[in-house]
Design a protein around this motif. Structure first.
Motif, PDB file in Angstrom:
ATOM      1  N   ARG A  39      -4.972   6.994   0.535  1.00 13.06           N
ATOM      2  CA  ARG A  39      -4.018   6.921  -0.583  1.00 13.06           C
ATOM      3  C   ARG A  39      -3.748   8.306  -1.150  1.00 13.06           C
ATOM      4  O   ARG A  39      -2.603   8.683  -1.409  1.00 13.06           O
ATOM      5  CB  ARG A  39      -4.529   5.977  -1.664  1.00 13.06           C
ATOM      6  N   ASP A  40      -4.811   9.094  -1.351  1.00 16.86           N
ATOM      7  CA  ASP A  40      -4.638  10.428  -1.923  1.00 16.86           C
ATOM      8  C   ASP A  40      -3.851  11.335  -0.981  1.00 16.86           C
ATOM      9  O   ASP A  40      -2.970  12.089  -1.409  1.00 16.86           O
ATOM     10  CB  ASP A  40      -5.999  11.059  -2.230  1.00 16.86           C
ATOM     11  N   SER A  51      -9.446   5.525  -0.650  1.00 16.82           N
ATOM     12  CA  SER A  51      -8.928   6.528  -1.581  1.00 16.82           C
ATOM     13  C   SER A  51      -8.456   7.761  -0.832  1.00 16.82           C
ATOM     14  O   SER A  51      -7.493   8.424  -1.236  1.00 16.82           O
ATOM     15  CB  SER A  51      -9.999   6.903  -2.607  1.00 16.82           C
ATOM     16  N   SER A  94       2.397   1.873  -3.321  1.00 20.35           N
ATOM     17  CA  SER A  94       1.449   2.393  -4.309  1.00 20.35           C
ATOM     18  C   SER A  94       1.207   3.890  -4.138  1.00 20.35           C
ATOM     19  O   SER A  94       0.752   4.560  -5.060  1.00 20.35           O
ATOM     20  CB  SER A  94       0.120   1.636  -4.203  1.00 20.35           C
ATOM     21  N   CYS A  95       1.511   4.421  -2.931  1.00 21.35           N
ATOM     22  CA  CYS A  95       1.368   5.853  -2.673  1.00 21.35           C
ATOM     23  C   CYS A  95       2.645   6.625  -3.002  1.00 21.35           C
ATOM     24  O   CYS A  95       2.667   7.851  -2.882  1.00 21.35           O
ATOM     25  CB  CYS A  95       1.011   6.089  -1.208  1.00 21.35           C
ATOM     26  N   TRP A 127       0.827  -1.209   0.000  1.00 22.34           N
ATOM     27  CA  TRP A 127       0.000   0.000   0.000  1.00 22.34           C
ATOM     28  C   TRP A 127       0.861   1.258   0.000  1.00 22.34           C
ATOM     29  O   TRP A 127       0.634   2.190  -0.782  1.00 22.34           O
ATOM     30  CB  TRP A 127      -0.921  -0.014   1.222  1.00 22.34           C
ATOM     31  N   LEU A 165      -1.661  10.515   1.461  1.00 23.79           N
ATOM     32  CA  LEU A 165      -0.254  10.138   1.520  1.00 23.79           C
ATOM     33  C   LEU A 165       0.432  10.408   0.190  1.00 23.79           C
ATOM     34  O   LEU A 165       1.558  10.918   0.151  1.00 23.79           O
ATOM     35  CB  LEU A 165      -0.120   8.656   1.900  1.00 23.79           C
ATOM     36  N   GLY A 166      -0.247  10.109  -0.902  1.00 25.42           N
ATOM     37  CA  GLY A 166       0.337  10.335  -2.220  1.00 25.42           C
ATOM     38  C   GLY A 166       0.629  11.804  -2.479  1.00 25.42           C
ATOM     39  O   GLY A 166       1.676  12.155  -3.038  1.00 25.42           O
ATOM     40  N   GLU A 167      -0.292  12.693  -2.081  1.00 30.35           N
ATOM     41  CA  GLU A 167      -0.082  14.125  -2.277  1.00 30.35           C
ATOM     42  C   GLU A 167       1.090  14.632  -1.439  1.00 30.35           C
ATOM     43  O   GLU A 167       1.882  15.476  -1.885  1.00 30.35           O
ATOM     44  CB  GLU A 167      -1.358  14.890  -1.908  1.00 30.35           C
TER      45      GLU A 167
END
Length: 606
Positions: free
Chosen positions: A594-595, A591, A100-101, A97, A597-599
């Motif tokens: 994920r969003d 989501s 993926s971020c 996970w 951490l991804g940002e």
């Protein structure tokens, strides 16, 4: 007044006859403490020409020279495939996970062996050299494929664990081990009876390589299984080479072999997790944690009594958080450790166990590399004394291990930090730990992003502090009031202070263009779920020049109940038993998480 002859004897042994406390006041240890340390410790020579190997830098492997990643307590995690406590199978899924971020690492609580008879702090291990079998992923052990009936038993155990979690029960360390142990013993029996030749040779090679140290730890585990805690064994079993221990080892060969087998599986599974993390794109992979000490009646002190000051305890002097000081209960390693037979090898083995399958290593209470606050066992913490350590020698062992394995080292350098020590750590490649609540100016204002150092790991909070949502909404203060840790007056004073801190943080975030929270500083309940707060605070941290930024999974999932209340007994608050509110499956599929951490990862790299 300290007698001159005692002061001189202390100086020759590296014992400080005074120190400055957190308010800058001079404190003098108890005379009995100083005299006892003089009697305990040898005189030590100082070699000013000594040097130390620098730690691995890591910037070349990090995208843009920076890294961002989540951290969590493994025991708190749970999934439909688990057995009641987070395990290495859950860690694999969280590694995927995080990858993926776009993260660079995944931080995990200490995985060292602890007693499995009750709630266990991962920071109070029985050994810093060996690992905790409660975290084994039973389904990943190859022998499971050789028994259909054992597969059925595993399915029943999983359902039992799911029912337990659904009922709202906290993490039950002993119960989870009781669920796993029979399955693991049967897998071990199958290995001995029907394991294929390659598999047997693999386990045998591990046991041969680890040698006497593994034999002794496995023996210790078997002895506790049969006889209870070490304190109840008797003098004839006081050392692993005693005739009585040799007799026990022969008579319980299968039990000893079982515990050695578990260690093989733990190290093999952990190595596979790190390999998967690197293949998935995590530049550093696992971020592991080395506790400051090991319990007095544990395996390390039993196997290596000559390396420890058994009549002394590690702790820290009085400070703003503990007016009487703290006694952690761990026997200090002897300051002349590296000159003792087996001392250097023990330290190298401890580092290998913790960092051998990792790319990032945290040294808990790294200030202890320079000096240790030693308290007479059973005495008052406030009367303890600092004992100088072989700083360059310890840094050299650490630096060599770091460079050999390509592991970045983070020093947990919080507390009463001697002048110049952080700069010394930086010279040798250790990253400083900088935690948001402590990064403020004297006027109470938070630092601007440009005032944070580059050679550090920045984070908003830790496992010993309230989560961001709890801090903002003051639920940590309410809990302390409910538990009787704050009276009405103290609670009111703490709330007033928190209001000032919250408004100051809102001003800092507004100054960075993150203005949404500024208007809400007087209405903390508006951010109970914490998502906007967590995003804003970590956006601020990502704007600093910190080489690494860590985010607590507790912040992302909006936890309010603490996983740990330092210094609070288990009958007041059951630390280390709180589960993550979201199962691994929901963390993977969210989501929002994920969003978020991804940002933050993208912002840190940008």
């Amino acid at each position: 007044m300290i007698p001159p002859e005692l002061a001189d004897a202390c100086a020759r042994r590296g014992v400080a006859v005074g120190y400055l406390d957190f308010e800058g006041r001079e404190r003098v240890p108890g005379l009995e403490t100083l005299a006892a340390l003089v009697e305990e410790l040898p005189e030590r020579a100082h070699d000013p020409t000594s040097s130390a190997a620098a730690c691995f830098d890591g910037r070349d492997v990090l995208p843009g020279g920076r890294g961002f990643g989540p951290c969590f307590q493994l025991a708190s995690q749970h999934s439909a495939d688990g057995l009641g406590i987070g395990d290495l199978g859950d860690l694999v899924r969280l590694v995927d996970w995080a990858a993926s971020c776009g993260a660079s690492f995944v931080g995990v609580s200490p995985l060292h062996a602890v007693r499995l008879t009750g709630p266990a702090s991962p920071y109070s291990p029985i050994s810093r050299r060996w690992l905790n079998p409660v975290h084994l992923d039973v389904a990943a052990i190859p022998e499971l494929a050789n028994s259909a009936s054992l597969g059925d038993e595993l399915a029943r155990a999983r359902q039992e664990a799911r029912d337990e979690i659904a009922s709202g029960k906290p993490v039950d360390w002993a119960g989870s081990w009781a669920r796993k142990e029979p399955l693991l013993r049967e897998l071990h029996r199958l290995h001995r009876l029907r394991g294929d030749d390659d598999r047997r040779r693999e386990v045998e090679r591990f046991c041969e390589t680890e040698g006497v140290a593994l034999r002794d730890f496995a023996t210790f585990q078997a002895l506790e299984q049969h006889l209870g805690p070490r304190a109840e064994w008797g003098a004839e079993l006081a050392h692993p080479e005693s005739p009585a221990v040799e007799t026990f080892r022969r008579e319980h060969d299968e039990d000893v072999d079982f515990h050695a087998f578990l260690q093989h599986e733990l190290f093999a599974q952990l190595e596979r997790v790190q390999e998967r993390a690197r293949r998935s794109g995590l530049a550093l992979g696992l971020f592991t944690d080395l506790p400051v000490g090991t319990v007095l009646d544990g395996a390390d002190c039993w196997a290596h009594p000559e390396l420890f000051l058994k009549e002394w305890s590690l702790g820290c002097p009085p400070d703003a958080f503990a007016a009487e000081g703290q006694d952690w209960g761990f026997p200090p390693l002897r300051p002349e450790l590296l000159d003792l037979p087996g001392g250097r090898q023990y330290l190298q083995a401890v580092l290998h166990a913790t960092a051998g399958s990792a790319g990032l290593l945290r040294i808990d209470h790294a200030l202890g590399l320079n000096r240790l606050f030693c308290i007479r066992r059973g005495g008052l913490a406030a009367e303890g004394a600092y004992v100088a350590q072989d700083l360059l020698g310890l840094l050299d062992v650490l630096g060599q291990a770091s460079r050999d394995r390509g592991v970045v080292v983070v020093a947990e350098d919080l507390g009463l930090v001697p002048e110049g020590l952080r700069e010394r750590f930086a010279e040798h490649g250790l990253l400083s730990t900088r935690v948001l609540p402590f990064e403020r100016r004297h006027d109470g204002e938070w630092l601007t992003p440009g005032e944070w150092p580059e050679a550090c790991l920045a984070c908003a909070t830790t496992h010993d502090l309230p989560s961001l949502p709890a801090w903002w909404c003051e639920s940590d203060l309410r809990l302390r009031r409910e538990l009787g840790l704050l009276d009405e007056v103290e609670h009111a004073e703490a709330r007033e202070a928190r209001g000032h801190e919250r408004r100051a943080l809102a001003r800092r975030l507004a100054g960075e263009g993150l203005a949404e929270l500024a208007a809400d500083a007087s209405e903390p309940e508006r951010h109970e779920n914490g998502s906007a707060l967590v995003a804003a605070v970590h956006s601020y941290l990502a704007r600093t020049s910190a080489r690494l930024v860590a985010v607590q999974l507790d912040d992302l999932t909006g936890e309010h109940a603490p996983v740990n209340l330092p210094g609070v007994l288990g009958d007041v608050y059951p630390s280390w038993t709180r589960r993550q509110s979201l199962p691994v499956e929901e963390i993977e599929s969210s989501s929002l998480l994920r969003d978020t951490l991804g940002e933050l990862v993208a912002l840190a790299r940008g």
